[in-house]
Design an enzyme around this catalytic site. Structure first.
Site, PDB file in Angstrom:
ATOM      1  N   GLY A  49      37.653  48.400  40.486  1.00 19.59           N
ATOM      2  CA  GLY A  49      36.229  48.192  40.269  1.00 19.59           C
ATOM      3  C   GLY A  49      35.674  47.292  41.354  1.00 19.59           C
ATOM      4  CD  GLN A  54      33.684  42.139  43.102  1.00 25.06           C
ATOM      5  OE1 GLN A  54      33.518  43.163  42.446  1.00 25.06           O
ATOM      6  NE2 GLN A  54      34.884  41.632  43.358  1.00 25.06           N
ATOM      7  CB  CYS A  94      38.695  39.152  40.627  1.00 22.84           C
ATOM      8  SG  CYS A  94      37.020  39.373  41.247  1.00 22.84           S
ATOM      9  CG  LEU A  95      39.054  43.917  44.642  1.00 17.28           C
ATOM     10  CD1 LEU A  95      38.245  45.117  45.098  1.00 17.28           C
ATOM     11  CD2 LEU A  95      40.497  44.011  45.107  1.00 17.28           C
ATOM     12  CG  HIS A 136      36.297  41.950  36.090  1.00 16.21           C
ATOM     13  ND1 HIS A 136      37.199  40.916  36.053  1.00 16.21           N
ATOM     14  CD2 HIS A 136      35.946  42.093  37.387  1.00 16.21           C
ATOM     15  CE1 HIS A 136      37.379  40.461  37.282  1.00 16.21           C
ATOM     16  NE2 HIS A 136      36.630  41.156  38.112  1.00 16.21           N
ATOM     17  CD  GLU A 137      34.208  45.123  38.948  1.00 15.58           C
ATOM     18  OE1 GLU A 137      33.455  44.506  39.734  1.00 15.58           O
ATOM     19  OE2 GLU A 137      35.448  45.034  39.014  1.00 15.58           O
ATOM     20  CG  HIS A 140      31.815  40.458  39.883  1.00 14.49           C
ATOM     21  ND1 HIS A 140      32.153  39.313  40.562  1.00 14.49           N
ATOM     22  CD2 HIS A 140      32.993  41.083  39.611  1.00 14.49           C
ATOM     23  CE1 HIS A 140      33.465  39.244  40.712  1.00 14.49           C
ATOM     24  NE2 HIS A 140      33.995  40.311  40.133  1.00 14.49           N
TER      25      HIS A 140
END
Length: 169
Positions: A49, A54, A94-95, A136-137, A140
């Site tokens: 994702g 991000q 997480c990225l 999660h996304e 963000h």
């Protein structure tokens, strides 16, 4: 297509709350290209994702693909969770917080309403890893990171670990 730079914690831009898009904006060729670039970036990272926040685009959309073969790409524009049920503890990464993982409690199943990549409204039910990823996304897009669910001490340890790792890049 192009790989986009991914912001990393504690970059303050990750705390920006994203703004909604209109269907007309979603249908623009530049937006469609951005979606393709985000998928390429997510797959390359590798991740399941990626929220626009991000990659320093502060608009309310995200791309997700939880399939093993990377052949089930999903786009959520202006996502809104309309129902939540149950709870699961899931070890998230997480990225934007590389190489850090922590247990986070999330709804086990959700119903989400959004626009797709064509600007058309849809609603879907999700559970398991897809439900976790959507939640999660969406965090963000609200300027929140999974480390915010950690204690202040653990969050500071993560910040220090990432700062140390950045010195050796």
């Amino acid at each position: 297509m192009a790989l986009l730079p991914i912001l990393e914690f504690p970059d303050p831009r990750l705390r920006t709350v994203a703004t909604p898009l209109t269907p007309e904006q979603v249908r623009e060729p530049a937006f469609q290209q951005l979606l393709d670039d985000m998928f390429e970036t997510m797959y390359d990272a590798p991740g399941i994702g990626l929220a626009a926040s991000q990659v320093d685009v502060h608009q309310r959309f995200m791309v997700i693909d939880v399939s093993e073969e990377h052949d089930e790409p999903l786009v959520f524009v202006n996502p809104e969770i309309t129902e939540r049920d149950g709870e699961q503890i899931y070890q998230e990464g997480c990225l934007s917080v590389p190489n850090i993982f922590a247990d986070v409690a999330r709804a086990n199943s959700i119903t989400v309403r959004a626009m797709d990549r064509n600007g058309d409204a849809f609603e879907m039910k999700a559970d398991g890893v897809l439900a976790v990823c959507i939640q999660h996304e969406m965090d963000h897009l609200d300027g929140k990171l999974f480390v915010d669910y950690l204690s202040p001490l653990k969050r500071e340890m993560v910040r220090k670990k990432l700062a140390k790792a950045a010195k050796f890049k």
